[in-house]
Enzyme design. Structure first.
Site, short mmCIF file in Angstrom:
data_model
loop_
_atom_site.label_atom_id
_atom_site.label_comp_id
_atom_site.label_asym_id
_atom_site.label_seq_id
_atom_site.Cartn_x
_atom_site.Cartn_y
_atom_site.Cartn_z
N GLU A 156 9.23 6.13 8.99
CA GLU A 156 7.95 5.90 10.01
C GLU A 156 8.33 5.05 10.60
OE1 GLU A 156 4.34 8.37 7.43
OE2 GLU A 156 4.11 6.72 7.52
N GLU A 215 7.92 14.40 4.48
CA GLU A 215 6.81 14.25 4.07
C GLU A 215 5.95 15.13 4.57
OE1 GLU A 215 5.25 10.26 3.91
OE2 GLU A 215 6.95 9.68 4.24
#
Length: 470
Positions: free
Chosen positions: A172, A363
């Site tokens: 991220e 995810e």
């Protein structure tokens, strides 16, 4: 219904080293930023590790990984996403030589995966950096950190080149603008950081990401390396053109990171933003050349969607790092994250339309308070039908995207075994197919129990998605 998932689809699950391994001070490991974040993203850091930090022990994956990998294999995992703790390999980050015991641990872990036919998908930096890099260099604020990351990456690429064929650079990566200490070991208080400083740290990470992408292609020619984006899916709250423009601008905050990784250059709108706001970022000619080393695929996290609006009085919602406005058409989780399976299809479509690269959902999952009960066979379990429904509905939308012609490489659901939460560093927010006996006070025997979703996911993988309810 016949499955639309390709035969080589990579089904699996995902964790992060700092949320599962524990053993924070064993076998030569140095301290990481996570060792001083006992309350996760939302809490204050401490000067030294404190007993209330559940991540110091976590679920003891460091000592129990063989047991856990066997459970993943029983489910039929094709891939297991985890990360390498940088501070296990280079305890201070800038060490000249790596820590052999740290390298040996990941040798054993990857060997165990491969023994069971599971491909490791490895993130180089997952919200975890050696704390010493923060104290000595202020983390990614200092350009020298690029060379330390290159040394780390080169070391693990050479060591595991015959074991790991799927790599990610930063988890991220767009989150550094929101959580500079956790994501970048930046010791300066966020409130005191200027935009120039934040974007400079971001730039250093992006250059490092492109540089190690080049290294991976040189050292492991048959590997694939990707970027990883915090997927912030945004809709206009209303059809008002003002809301649409706000959504466009919010999208750019996310997609600028994918753009740089996929196209090898800064988007013009970001450079214009720097110019208009007098943001000074030293982008050298050498940096521009390095950035041209683009990724093989784009991976991302997806949990929920948010809305954007020019009306500041609308009600707010959102996940750890993605605040927005409440969508009146969606339900929410216990933590206020709105449930939007169709948003996953929308995100896959938008990313592919923009960049034409293979995609990997690394995810996705439902955090919930699970209750351990005794099943009909006398074994302890969790009847997590709510999780099954969430995952089922999202996978159905993934299948629709694949049927539309979008190349989706795989799906690794988040926290496939219960781990310590990133947002609040607690145990009660559980994502896994496997229940771990540990509570928010650190009590429990760490025993593993299969939830109802364990058998559901096993069946999904066995049938390559045919068992999904559509």
């Amino acid at each position: 219904m016949k499955s639309k998932f390709p035969k080589d689809f990579l089904w699996g699950g995902a964790v992060a080293a700092n949320q599962c391994e524990g053993a924070y001070n064993e076998d030569g490991k140095g301290l990481s930023v996570q060792d001083v974040l006992p309350r996760g993203i939302r809490g204050q850091r401490t000067d030294v590790p404190t007993e209330d930090n559940l991540k110091l022990k976590a679920i003891d994956f460091y000592h129990r990984y063989k047991e856990d990998i066997a459970l993943f294999a029983e489910m039929g995992f094709k891939v297991f996403r985890t990360s390498i703790a940088w501070s296990r390999i280079f305890p201070n980050g800038d060490d000249e030589e790596p820590n052999e015991k740290g390298l040996a641990f990941y040798d054993d872990l990857f060997d165990e995966c491969l023994k069971h036919g599971i491909q490791p998908l490895v993130t180089l930096s997952h919200y975890e950096m050696p704390l010493a890099l923060g104290k000595k260099y202020n983390g990614w604020m200092d350009r020298r950190t690029i060379s330390f990351f290159e040394r780390f990456a080169k070391t693990v690429f050479e060591r595991y080149q015959n074991k790991v064929k799927y790599w990610l650079t930063f988890n991220e990566i767009n989150a550094i603008l929101k959580a500079p200490f956790m994501c970048g070991a930046i010791m300066t208080d966020k409130e005191k950081l200027t935009e120039s400083q934040l974007y400079t740290a971001m730039h250093h990470q992006l250059v490092a990401s492109a540089s190690v992408t080049k290294l991976c292609h040189e050292i492991i020619p048959d590997a694939m390396i990707g970027c990883m984006i915090l997927g912030v899916t945004v809709y206009p709250l209303t059809p008002s053109p003002d809301d649409v423009i706000k959504t466009m601008l919010r999208d750019r905050e996310t997609y600028q990171f994918a753009h740089i990784h996929a196209r090898g250059e800064y988007p013009s709108y970001l450079l214009r933003y720097f110019e208009k706001n007098n943001i000074g970022v030293d982008i050298t000619d050498e940096d521009k050349e390095i950035l041209k080393n683009t990724v093989d695929f784009i991976s991302f996290s997806y949990y929920s969607s948010i809305c954007e609006s020019a009306n500041e009085s609308a009600k707010m919602t959102g996940g750890n790092l993605s605040k927005g406005f409440i969508n009146p058409y969606l339900k929410s989780t216990d933590w206020g994250w709105q449930i939007d399976p169709k948003g996953l299809r929308y995100t896959l479509t938008k990313l592919y339309d923009l960049y034409s690269l293979p995609l990997f959902i690394v995810e996705n999952g439902l955090g919930a308070e699970d209750v351990l009960t005794t099943g009909e066979n006398g074994e302890k379990t969790v009847n997590d039908d709510y999780r099954i429904a969430y995952l089922n509905d999202h996978l159905v939308e993934v299948e629709k995207a694949i049927d539309d012609g979008i190349p989706v490489m795989g799906y690794t659901s988040w926290g496939c075994i219960d781990i310590v939460s990133a947002s609040t560093a607690e145990m009660k927010k559980r994502y896994g197919y496997i229940y771990v006996d540990r509570d928010n006070d650190g009590k429990g025997n760490l025993e593993r129990y299969k939830k109802k979703s364990f058998y559901w996911y096993k069946n999904v993988i066995e049938t390559n998605g045919e068992s999904l309810k559509r």
